[in-house]
Motif scaffolding. Sequence first.
Motif: not given
Length: 327
Positions: A298-320
């Motif tokens: 993912a190539d994205l822009i957040f608050a005017g700053t370009p970023m490149h993002l790779v990785g995972t997001a997961a859900i468990d019983a208590e948190a993300y």
Amino acid sequence: ASRGTLALEQFYPWLAAFEGLQDIRKFISTAGGNLNLKRLALNGPLTSPADWQIDAASGLENVIITSPELKGPLQISRGVVSFKPQTIMYEDVHLKYLDAAAVTSCAVTGKPGHPERVDLSLDGTFGEQALAWIRRFKELPEHLRAKPPVTISGMYLQWDDRSNVTMVGEMSTAGGVRAVVDAAFAPGRWHIKRFELNDGISNVSLKFAQTDQHIDLDYSGKLHKSTLDRFLKENTTLTGWVDGTLTASLDMNDLASSRMNGTLRGEGLVLQRLPVSPIEFERFSLECRGKTARIESADLIFAGTPMHLVGTAAIDAEAYTFDLDLT
């Protein structure tokens, strides 16, 4: 029983002056035109109109109504209105209001001046002035507003005094894009049961439900910028395309039951109305399986700053949880 013609300029002030009916002026200030009586029967004490049991039907001819609730006069060229205890019904009413022109049938349930429920069928065209007036009942974010004029066909609407609203029907915008909608709204709840859009370039099916603690999403198809340019008044959401299928069920009270499945890819997607600044995805590729979402790239822009993002997001019983490489 009686038949005849009533001039509303004289009849309405007389009617609204009776004790028990004064509240009707909260909705109708003045009325002009003619009522062509087809049927009229009254039962009740003459000096207490609020207790009258009315059974009546009348044709409407060149009726003009003003109201504190309206931004201009409501013009009715023809139609039929009938009265039963606790119910007013309008049939085949041809009306104009601001920059809208429509044909409608409608049933209003409740005491005069205190509607409890409205059931309405509608076909017509609505310009920006009329759409702005309608939004006072249910505000719509600017980036989701359709390009006016909007043409409605086969639309059914229901409203009640608890602020529940349902709508089912078809709509098309000034850009010529047609959509099918089946949705319900209530305080603290959105439920889009069906939204389908197909213009030969894009072909989208969407279901969405949101409450304070739960979100359900079911998306499939390809959506292209050129379609949204013609569908929305101002397209600030998509400068490229989105393609894929994605289902998600997120429960803030029971994270263990949350699920996400599908793949989604695209370019030029802007996520708005977030607790933080909008996020613009120049390009992205997302794969979800159960409790894990993998951002392949993912190539994205957040608050005017370009970023490149790779990785995972997961859900468990208590948190993300997140395992992301951000550069």
